[in-house]
Scaffold this motif. Structure first.
Motif, short mmCIF file in Angstrom:
data_model
loop_
_atom_site.label_atom_id
_atom_site.label_comp_id
_atom_site.label_asym_id
_atom_site.label_seq_id
_atom_site.Cartn_x
_atom_site.Cartn_y
_atom_site.Cartn_z
N ALA A 68 7.89 34.02 -35.14
CA ALA A 68 8.57 32.78 -34.74
C ALA A 68 8.56 31.78 -35.89
CB ALA A 68 7.87 32.17 -33.52
N ILE A 69 9.59 30.93 -35.91
CA ILE A 69 9.68 29.88 -36.93
C ILE A 69 8.45 28.98 -36.86
CG2 ILE A 69 10.95 27.80 -37.61
CD1 ILE A 69 12.49 30.15 -38.44
N ALA A 70 7.98 28.72 -35.62
CA ALA A 70 6.84 27.82 -35.44
C ALA A 70 5.57 28.37 -36.07
CB ALA A 70 6.62 27.56 -33.96
N ALA A 71 5.51 29.69 -36.23
CA ALA A 71 4.34 30.29 -36.88
C ALA A 71 4.56 30.42 -38.39
CB ALA A 71 4.05 31.66 -36.28
N ALA A 72 5.79 30.72 -38.79
CA ALA A 72 6.06 30.99 -40.20
C ALA A 72 6.07 29.72 -41.04
CB ALA A 72 7.39 31.73 -40.33
N ALA A 73 6.75 28.67 -40.55
CA ALA A 73 6.93 27.47 -41.37
C ALA A 73 5.61 26.78 -41.73
CB ALA A 73 7.89 26.51 -40.68
N PRO A 74 4.72 26.48 -40.77
CA PRO A 74 3.46 25.80 -41.14
C PRO A 74 2.61 26.64 -42.10
CG PRO A 74 3.85 25.63 -38.77
CD PRO A 74 4.85 26.61 -39.31
N ALA A 75 2.73 27.98 -42.00
CA ALA A 75 1.92 28.83 -42.86
C ALA A 75 2.32 28.73 -44.33
CB ALA A 75 2.04 30.29 -42.39
N LEU A 76 3.54 28.29 -44.61
CA LEU A 76 4.03 28.22 -45.98
C LEU A 76 3.94 26.82 -46.57
CD1 LEU A 76 7.19 30.52 -45.80
CD2 LEU A 76 4.89 31.10 -46.54
#
Length: 768
Positions: free
Chosen positions: A187-195
């Motif tokens: 999910a975008i919600a998991a991918a974006a904060p991780a980067l």
């Protein structure tokens, strides 16, 4: 001003443009072509730079002003829909692609412009294709006009050939290394904060505004405090878009559509999250509509998106699909997948014919014909010429449907709002309450229409009023009629009272979606239609509807329709609007159509035994009948299946041969006639009582082959006792055995010892 890879190539670019007046420039992302080439060309006169999006035109103008120390609106400016920020002395004008088309219609030679730059041509928007083709005509007519086509990923061979085999220059970019990883299904919600890292921004690509809105609700809590989460798509106001494009420092997550793939540079991006999806407009030729389809992105688009992460330093890219997935290599040109009516009207208004126009990449002739048909129905074109109404429509920066709708509505506020909502592709709310028009309900909801849509509506109303419109009434019918005039080809009739199913004027079926509140109108305009996905027979979903008065429908044709009912041809004269019947009355059948239907039905139900006997007789007589032709002849002039007589349809010479060579009956010695039966194997037989043949020595022979008649010799009770084609042998050998067996059973019938001399009879012996 920081050095960019393009700078070293500027002398060669200027030399090529000055000497050949045309150039194809391929420059990798980050090379600086968009901000450095137009100012360099401006040394020779005004440069008009075409961009595919309004947001990009404004952002690039600001970037050029910052780099050059120019003043916005003086040395550099922009010209987009409803917004002009330039003067007579402006040297570089950033404009959206449709602006060039409009200017060329007013001034085919484009006086005052020295160079046309078509940027980001690889996106292959329909306006870019059309702009290039129209610009070429001016380029041919003016020996001082120059054309530069720029792109990051385009194979420029075809464009160079189109421009007289002009020079091509390739410039490498200044990209930093990219770390690309794949996380299928994340999910975008998991991918974006991780980067997120340091003060950089994460740019996330999603298919559309709806997906962005949903993702923002998930990303904000996942990102935590201190992280700004911003949307970026075409439906935002200019201020909202500018907020994203301005360097602000701090950590940001930007959720964007493919608007951020190319010419727009979101500042401080160090990482990209790519969903791998996009929404693409596609024209459904059968239903005559454009619809947004969710599709996988192409490989070149994926590369463009990834490149956004490597502009200011090493970047990270997370792709949310499996690396084994095969992406199509290149984008499909918009001209091959969207409605052409706007482009066709542009060409006609320019003074050309869309059928003979020198397109850069010609669309199919059937799609041009469909566009002309729609423009004719809208009243913009008649006999291939733009009408006065069409000329007024062209002055309004909208799709022809919406400009027609706006003019019919007299520029009134609610119609202008409806046009703005549709042109900005703003999502409609669900309205469970019954309404006469989903559009009317939407524009009446002050909480729903965003400020930028209201501003577009205000400007549209001003343009419409400036065209000299007469005032119109403010009643509901005027609004409904305006919608109808913009979508005359989308009329639909409810199939049954209370049913959500409709018959569209195109002949296809449609189902009213749950999001529509138009629940009981018998006739509607299907403003927004989503094509069915389950196959060619799947019905489309009508998502936005508006009721109409059937009295507004002018018949497109009158059809005489035939059907067979209870074996008889009935005819109905139907007055139709497209495929929709709007009135009908009984009529006399057309003789040719009646014959065709009867013949088909007659053959479909199978031939009777009587007909089979006739055909066997014809074959027996060596006439070799064509069954279908014979049935059609027999059906001519008839009204019912019972009236069809194949024997009566025979030509007189054939009928004469038939009676001579293959008669229905033959005379027998008793004075009566016996009916003949013709068999599939080519033999012929007759069932006759034995006593009726006394004295007959030879079986009669019939037809060209002189085939002997096979006699079924019957007892007095009608049962066969012997079958023979050699009567002489029967009388001489078998008869006596038959006589012994039957004379006791049937004493009242004659059983003479000598059948040769006994009188033939069909009667029993008289009682004494």
């Amino acid at each position: 001003m920081d050095a960019l890879p393009i700078d070293a190539h500027l002398p060669a670019i200027l030399d090529a443009v000055r000497s050949r007046r045309a150039l194809v420039l391929s420059a990798a992302p980050g090379a600086g072509k968009t901000t450095r080439v137009p100012p360099a060309l401006a040394a020779d006169g005004v440069v008009l730079v075409l961009q595919p999006r309004r947001m990009a035109a404004r952002a690039i103008a600001r970037r050029i002003a910052d780099e050059r120390g120019w003043m916005l609106g003086r040395e550099v400016g922009w010209h987009v829909r409803f917004e002009r920020r330039f003067t007579a002395g402006t040297r570089v004008i950033l404009a959206t692609e449709g602006i060039l088309t409009a200017r060329l219609q007013q001034d085919p030679l484009l006086a005052g412009v020295a160079t046309i730059v078509i940027d980001e041509f690889h996106e292959r928007s329909i306006h870019a294709d059309l702009g290039l083709a129209l610009a070429k005509q001016a380029w041919r007519a003016r020996d001082d006009l120059r054309i530069v086509v720029m792109s990051a990923t385009l194979d420029g061979g075809a464009v160079a050939a189109f421009l007289g085999d002009c020079p091509r220059i390739d410039v490498p970019g200044r990209g930093y290394p990219l770390d690309i990883e794949y996380r299928p299904g994340q999910a975008i919600a998991a991918a974006a904060p991780a980067l997120l890292q340091g003060g950089g921004s994460v740019l996330c690509f999603l298919p559309g505004a709806g997906e962005i809105a949903r993702a923002m609700n998930e990303v904000r809590p996942a990102a935590g405090s201190g992280v700004e989460v911003l949307p970026l798509h075409g439906s935002l106001t200019a201020d909202e878009q500018d907020r994203v494009m301005s360097p602000r420092g701090g950590r940001r997550i930007v959720l964007a559509t493919n608007i951020a793939e190319t010419s727009l540079t979101v500042p401080d991006v160090t990482a990209v999250v790519d969903s791998g999806w996009q929404k693409i407009a596609r024209y459904d030729a059968d239903r005559g509509i454009d619809s947004l389809e969710l599709e996988r992105i192409t490989a070149d688009a994926a590369d463009q998106r990834a490149g956004r992460a490597g502009r200011i330093g090493p970047g990270r890219v997370r792709r949310l699909w499996d690396p084994a997935d095969r992406l199509r290599p290149h984008r499909e040109a918009e001209i091959h997948r969207v409605d052409l009516s706007d482009a066709v009207l542009d060409i006609l208004a320019w003074g050309g014919s869309p059928f003979t126009f020198e397109w850069f990449d010609p669309p199919g002739g059937d799609r041009i014909e469909a566009a002309v048909a729609l423009l004719t129905q809208l009243g913009a074109v008649r006999d291939g010429t733009v009408t006065p109404l069409g000329a007024r429509m062209k002055r309004i920066p909208l799709h022809p449907r919406l400009s027609r709708m706006l003019l019919e509505g007299g520029g009134r506020r609610d119609v202008a709002l409806a046009c703005a909502l549709l042109s900005e592709r703003h999502a409609m709310p669900r309205h469970p309450a019954t309404t006469s028009s989903d559009l009317l309900t939407a524009v009446g909801d002050d909480r729903f229409v965003p400020p930028h849509v209201r501003e577009v509506a205000r400007r549209l109303a001003d343009v419409a009023r400036d065209s000299g419109l007469s005032p119109v009434s403010e009643d509901e019918d005027t609004f409904l009629r305006a919608v109808f005039c913009g979508y005359p080809d989308r009329v639909a009739r409810r199939r049954e009272r209370g049913s959500p199913r409709f018959l569209l004027a195109s002949g296809h079926g449609g189902v009213l979606g749950r999001e529509s509140g138009v629940g009981d109108a018998p006739f509607i305009v299907a403003v927004d239609v989503q094509a069915g996905r389950r196959g060619e027979t799947a019905e489309a979903t009508i998502r936005i509807a508006s009721a109409i008065d059937p009295g507004w429908l002018e018949p497109s044709d009158i059809r005489l329709e035939h059907a067979i009912e209870s074996g008889r041809v009935r005819a109905v004269e139907r007055t139709c609007y497209g495929a929709i019947p709007i009135a009908e009355r009984p009529s006399l059948p057309d003789p040719e159509e009646a014959a065709r239907l009867l013949a088909g039905a007659y053959l479909a139900r199978g031939l009777s035994e009587r007909d089979e006997q006739l055909l066997r007789r014809l074959r027996f007589a060596a006439l070799d009948p064509d069954v279908t032709s014979l049935v059609r002849t027999a059906a001519a002039g008839r009204r019912s299946l019972d009236e069809i007589d194949l024997r009566a349809a025979l030509e007189w010479p054939h009928a004469r041969v038939l009676e001579h060579s293959a008669p229905e009956t033959i005379p027998v010695p008793s004075g009566r006639t016996a009916r003949l039966t013709y068999h599939e194997d080519g033999t012929v037989s007759a069932a006759v009582k034995l006593q009726e043949l006394f004295g007959l020595a030879e079986s009669p022979r019939l037809g060209p082959r002189q085939e002997p008649v096979i006699f079924e010799l019957l007892a007095p009770n009608g049962r066969a006792v012997q079958t023979t084609r050699d009567l002489r042998s029967f009388w001489n050998t078998t008869y006596q055995d038959v006589r012994k067996e039957l004379r006791g059973r049937y004493p009242r019938h004659p059983w003479p010892e000598d059948p040769w001399t006994a009188p033939a009879t069909a009667r029993a012996k008289p009682r004494h």
